[in-house]
Design a protein around this motif. Structure first.
Motif, short mmCIF file in Angstrom:
data_model
loop_
_atom_site.label_atom_id
_atom_site.label_comp_id
_atom_site.label_asym_id
_atom_site.label_seq_id
_atom_site.Cartn_x
_atom_site.Cartn_y
_atom_site.Cartn_z
N ASP A 348 5.39 6.95 5.53
CA ASP A 348 6.68 7.63 5.35
C ASP A 348 7.16 8.23 6.68
N GLY A 349 8.27 8.97 6.64
CA GLY A 349 8.88 9.51 7.85
C GLY A 349 8.03 10.55 8.55
N ASN A 350 7.03 11.11 7.85
CA ASN A 350 6.15 12.10 8.45
C ASN A 350 4.85 11.48 8.96
N GLY A 351 4.79 10.13 8.94
CA GLY A 351 3.60 9.45 9.42
C GLY A 351 2.46 9.42 8.43
N LYS A 352 2.72 9.77 7.15
CA LYS A 352 1.69 9.79 6.12
C LYS A 352 1.70 8.47 5.35
N GLU A 353 0.49 7.92 5.14
CA GLU A 353 0.39 6.66 4.39
C GLU A 353 0.61 6.94 2.90
N VAL A 354 1.55 6.23 2.31
CA VAL A 354 1.85 6.37 0.88
C VAL A 354 1.14 5.24 0.14
N LYS A 355 0.23 5.62 -0.75
CA LYS A 355 -0.60 4.64 -1.43
C LYS A 355 -0.26 4.47 -2.91
N ARG A 356 0.50 5.40 -3.49
CA ARG A 356 0.71 5.42 -4.94
C ARG A 356 2.17 5.59 -5.31
N SER A 357 2.48 5.17 -6.53
CA SER A 357 3.80 5.40 -7.11
C SER A 357 3.71 5.16 -8.61
N ASP A 358 4.85 5.26 -9.28
CA ASP A 358 4.95 4.91 -10.70
C ASP A 358 5.54 3.51 -10.81
N PHE A 359 5.04 2.75 -11.80
CA PHE A 359 5.46 1.37 -11.97
C PHE A 359 5.80 1.11 -13.44
N VAL A 360 6.62 0.09 -13.66
CA VAL A 360 6.77 -0.51 -14.99
C VAL A 360 6.27 -1.94 -14.87
N ARG A 361 5.31 -2.30 -15.71
CA ARG A 361 4.74 -3.63 -15.66
C ARG A 361 4.88 -4.32 -17.01
N GLU A 362 4.83 -5.62 -16.98
CA GLU A 362 4.78 -6.44 -18.19
C GLU A 362 3.59 -7.38 -18.09
N LYS A 363 2.83 -7.49 -19.17
CA LYS A 363 1.73 -8.44 -19.25
C LYS A 363 2.08 -9.47 -20.32
N HIS A 364 2.04 -10.75 -19.94
CA HIS A 364 2.52 -11.83 -20.81
C HIS A 364 1.38 -12.72 -21.28
N LEU A 365 1.57 -13.29 -22.47
CA LEU A 365 0.71 -14.33 -23.02
C LEU A 365 1.57 -15.49 -23.48
N ASP A 366 1.07 -16.70 -23.29
CA ASP A 366 1.74 -17.90 -23.81
C ASP A 366 0.64 -18.91 -24.11
N ASN A 367 0.37 -19.16 -25.40
CA ASN A 367 -0.78 -19.99 -25.73
C ASN A 367 -0.46 -21.02 -26.80
N HIS A 368 -1.27 -22.09 -26.79
CA HIS A 368 -1.14 -23.20 -27.73
C HIS A 368 -2.52 -23.52 -28.28
N PHE A 369 -2.59 -23.69 -29.59
CA PHE A 369 -3.86 -24.00 -30.26
C PHE A 369 -3.59 -25.12 -31.26
N TYR A 370 -4.36 -26.20 -31.17
CA TYR A 370 -4.11 -27.35 -32.04
C TYR A 370 -5.41 -28.11 -32.28
N GLY A 371 -5.41 -28.91 -33.35
CA GLY A 371 -6.62 -29.67 -33.63
C GLY A 371 -6.56 -30.37 -34.97
N GLY A 372 -7.72 -30.95 -35.34
CA GLY A 372 -7.85 -31.66 -36.60
C GLY A 372 -9.15 -31.30 -37.30
#
Length: 752
Positions: A348-372
């Motif tokens: 940042d402007g004061n020379g301090k390393e910024v390592k953290r923040s708040d986030f919005v994340r999405e975790k996705h799944l997409d699957n197929h299952f088939y058989g006989g």
């Protein structure tokens, strides 16, 4: 008072015991005497024992006000249900004999229902499934060979609504309505509503159509734990003299607000509706909750079934199936490292390393299952044999996006929907089996039956790509070869039945077993040796029964008390462990209009030499990590006692059931720490139904009312612990999932 009630209930259960089961073997007797009927195709070889519970459509739906299926099965012995939202509308789970739902085999019309990687069933994806089931069989223990993964505590076999079969007498077919329509509605506390419409159509006595649509909405007992659920089921079938062909399509879509973070025991007692999910501080320092902390998922199932009578003794069943699932959850993550998402830090402007923040994340799944799936049944007077197998394939994509960073000064460019991990799971599952019942004696009221079952199962499981936990590669490529033999002997005479069964089952680890503890973690397949010895006696006025079981495990995957950040309960191998117990069931028809049924399980569930890593905090919250040897401990989430009582009043169109459930204390982890305990609880539910006495030409109308937790018990049915303790051994922060106090729901069913 509570202790007195608890022990009084136990005493009563020993005096009058119940068998709530329909005997699969009795069905087989009818079939053996009517070989010319095509209905035999729907029957499979089962162990002729009573350590299972069959629940028909009417009993399953008598108290159905929109809760998911686990809560409708709480009358079954050794079964405990729980939910995230406190009502049983959103995410719900269950355990049988202390075994969690990820290690219970579940099928619909013989097709595997468990997700192939997580090995669980998410009931919110198919809300109100009970309305489309003709029957459901809960088989405790290993049970018979079935499709999908092995049953390590139980198996649940579901059948969708039946259609008329050629074995039905011609006069009965002529009486059957060409079409029926059923409408249902109920509403209740916490803005809980369920509506469904169902129709059945018979065409030319050979074609049959059935369809249902259900909608369930609820605000949930916990704050913001809302559910918006939609499901459907449809089938169309042709039923000829020797051939049945049925196409079934079902599925659902859900949106639920997260409620899996858990709370302290003080909150359970004093602030039970508190839900910390989505909590963060805004720019003014105020506590707020992210409004879109939601889980969104949908599934579609397609099944094509063929049943063919080849000869008087030979019958063929074949099934093709396909399931698609897809969705995501959105989550606000406060004060997380940039490196957790593969992003660089900045100065940042004061020379301090910024390592953290708040986030919005999405975790996705997409699957197929088939058989006989294929099976061949051979039926003669002394032998009922079945040969079969299945080949099923699964392909699943896992990926995550960052959609928001709160830090407005972050200097690095972030692409739209920045993807920070992606991985793929592939699983091939194939099995072949041969099983048979041999009636060594089959005369009058006596029968001696030998049961045998041999199954070979092959699994090839691969994971590739980047792990979501540590952003490291996941090089998993496992081959499993399992041989699962089973055998049993049953003797029956004039209402008495006794049996002994022995079975071996093997099961592969789930995806989380490989990914949650880092890529160097190498879980092992588990093995179970299951011994079951039982006796029942049935009389026209009462029934009693007892089943003794000893389940000896090698490398059992036990619940640890820890959860993933997606709310999934985690398991880990323990080398030597066992579960043993007695399941008592019984019932008495006190008078023509009053019946009492009860079940009691008393069990001992132990790890022989338990070792684990413990985090120890001092007064300044500095910590050290220690490996401890705990010796013999009780397996987590395994109550010593479960008890169920059900009084039923049935007279002049009015039916009422008073259900009481008692669950003894459970440990939240495997260290047997007395400060990380889920306290015992007793819950009573009252269901009432009145069928209006209308003339036959009028519709069938039933009024229903359900009162859950009648005495407003303040309790939690689930929880967790992360093996962290203070220096004095007290658990640091065990957490719990509050369940609703008294809640009332009422509605009606109309059939035309």
């Amino acid at each position: 008072m509570k202790k007195a009630l608890f022990f009084y209930s136990l005493l009563l259960s020993f005096l009058v015991l119940n068998s709530l089961v329909l005997n699969a073997d009795d069905t087989l007797i009818v079939v053996m005497n009517q070989l010319e009927d095509l209905e035999v195709i729907a029957v499979r070889v089962e162990q002729p024992t009573d350590n299972h519970t069959v629940v028909d459509h009417d009993k399953l739906n008598a108290a159905n006000t929109g809760q998911n299926l686990p809560f409708l099965l709480t009358t079954c012995p050794s079964l405990v249900a729980t939910s995230d939202d406190g009502l049983g509308i959103g995410y719900t789970y269950f355990r049988v004999r202390g075994t969690d739902h990820t290690r219970i085999n579940m099928t619909v019309n013989e097709v595997p229902l468990n997700d192939q990687e997580s090995q669980t069933v998410f009931w919110v994806n198919m809300t109100d499934m009970a309305t489309s089931l003709s029957a459901l069989n809960v088989q405790r223990g290993v049970g018979t060979s079935t499709n999908g993964s092995a049953a390590f505590g139980a198996s649940i076999n579901m059948q969708t609504l039946p259609v008329w079969k050629p074995s039905v007498a011609a006069s009965e077919v002529q009486k059957a309505k060409a079409a029926t329509v059923e409408l249902g509605f109920n509403g209740g506390m916490y803005n809980t509503f369920r509506e469904y419409a169902k129709a059945e159509v018979n065409l030319h006595n050979k074609w049959h159509f059935e369809g249902r649509v259900s909608k369930v909405n609820s605000d949930g007992y916990l704050e913001r734990a809302k559910s918006d659920l939609l499901s459907y089921h449809s089938s169309i079938g042709y039923y000829g003299a020797n051939t049945n062909v049925t196409l079934s399509v079902f599925g659902g879509k859900e949106c639920t607000y997260m409620a899996w973070d858990g709370v302290s025991w003080d909150d359970v007692l004093n602030n039970p509706r508190y839900n910390p999910a989505g909590k963060y501080k805004d720019d003014n320092g105020n506590t707020v909750y992210y409004p879109n902390q939601n889980d969104n998922y949908e599934q579609q199932h397609v099944q094509l079934h063929l049943s063919q009578k080849l000869t008087q003794q030979l019958f063929l069943d074949a099934t093709l199936h396909y399931t698609h699932g897809g969705g995501y959850y959105e989550q606000y993550k406060a004060d997380k490292k940039f490196s957790s998402f593969g992003l660089p830090t900045y100065t940042d402007g004061n020379g301090k390393e910024v390592k953290r923040s708040d986030f919005v994340r999405e975790k996705h799944l997409d699957n197929h299952f088939y058989g006989g799936i294929l099976s061949l049944k051979y039926i003669t007077e002394p032998v009922f044999a079945q040969f079969g197998g299945a080949v099923n394939n699964y392909q699943g994509q896992h990926f995550g996006n960052i959609t928001y960073i709160r830090d407005s000064l972050y200097p690095h460019p972030l692409p739209y929907d920045y993807e920070y991990y992606r991985s793929r799971g592939d699983k091939l599952d194939a099995n072949i089996y041969a099983k048979a019942n041999w009636y060594i004696i089959n005369k009058n009221s006596r029968r001696l039956t030998l049961y045998g079952d041999l199954q070979y199962r092959y699994v090839h499981y691969q994971i590739s790509g980047i792990n979501d936990e540590d952003l490291q590669p996941i090089p998993v490529d496992e081959h499993f070869h399992f041989f699962n033999p089973k055998a049993g002997l049953t003797y029956e005479q004039e209402g008495h039945r006794t049996w002994f069964n022995f079975a071996i089952a093997n099961r592969e680890p789930s995806r989380k077993n490989y990914t949650e503890d880092g890529v160097n973690h190498q879980p092992k397949a588990e093995r179970l040796y299951d011994y079951e010895l039982g006796y029942t006696y049935s009389h026209k006025r009462f029934a009693v029964g007892v089943n003794l079981y000893f389940m000896d495990y090698d490398n059992q995957l036990v619940l640890t008390g820890k959860y993933s950040d997606t709310g999934a309960a985690l398991t880990d191998n323990v080398k030597d462990s066992y579960r043993m117990g007695a399941e008592l069931t019984g019932g008495v028809q006190i008078v023509d209009w009053l019946r009492w049924d009860a079940n009691l399980t008393v069990s001992r569930n132990k790890i022989l030499n338990y070792k684990d890593v413990v985090t120890v905090y001092d007064a300044n919250y500095d910590y050290v990590i220690e490996e401890r040897d705990f010796g013999r401990t009780t397996i987590a989430f395994s109550p010593t006692v479960t008890f169920g009582s059900l009084f039923t009043v049935d007279t002049h169109g009015f039916t009422a059931t008073l259900q009481t459930l008692v669950v003894s204390k459970q440990y939240l982890d495997n260290s047997q720490n007395e400060t990380a305990v889920l306290p015992a609880y007793t819950v009573t539910n009252l269901n009432m139904q009145y069928v209006l006495p209308l003339p036959p030409r009028f519709p069938y109308i039933a009024l229903r009312c359900q009162l859950n937790n009648l005495f407003n018990t303040r309790y939690a049915s689930n929880g967790g612990s992360d093996m962290a303790v203070y220096e004095d051994g007290t658990a640091c922060w065990p957490w719990y999932y509050s369940q609703a106090g008294i809640n009332v729901h009422a509605g009606f069913v109309v059939k035309f």
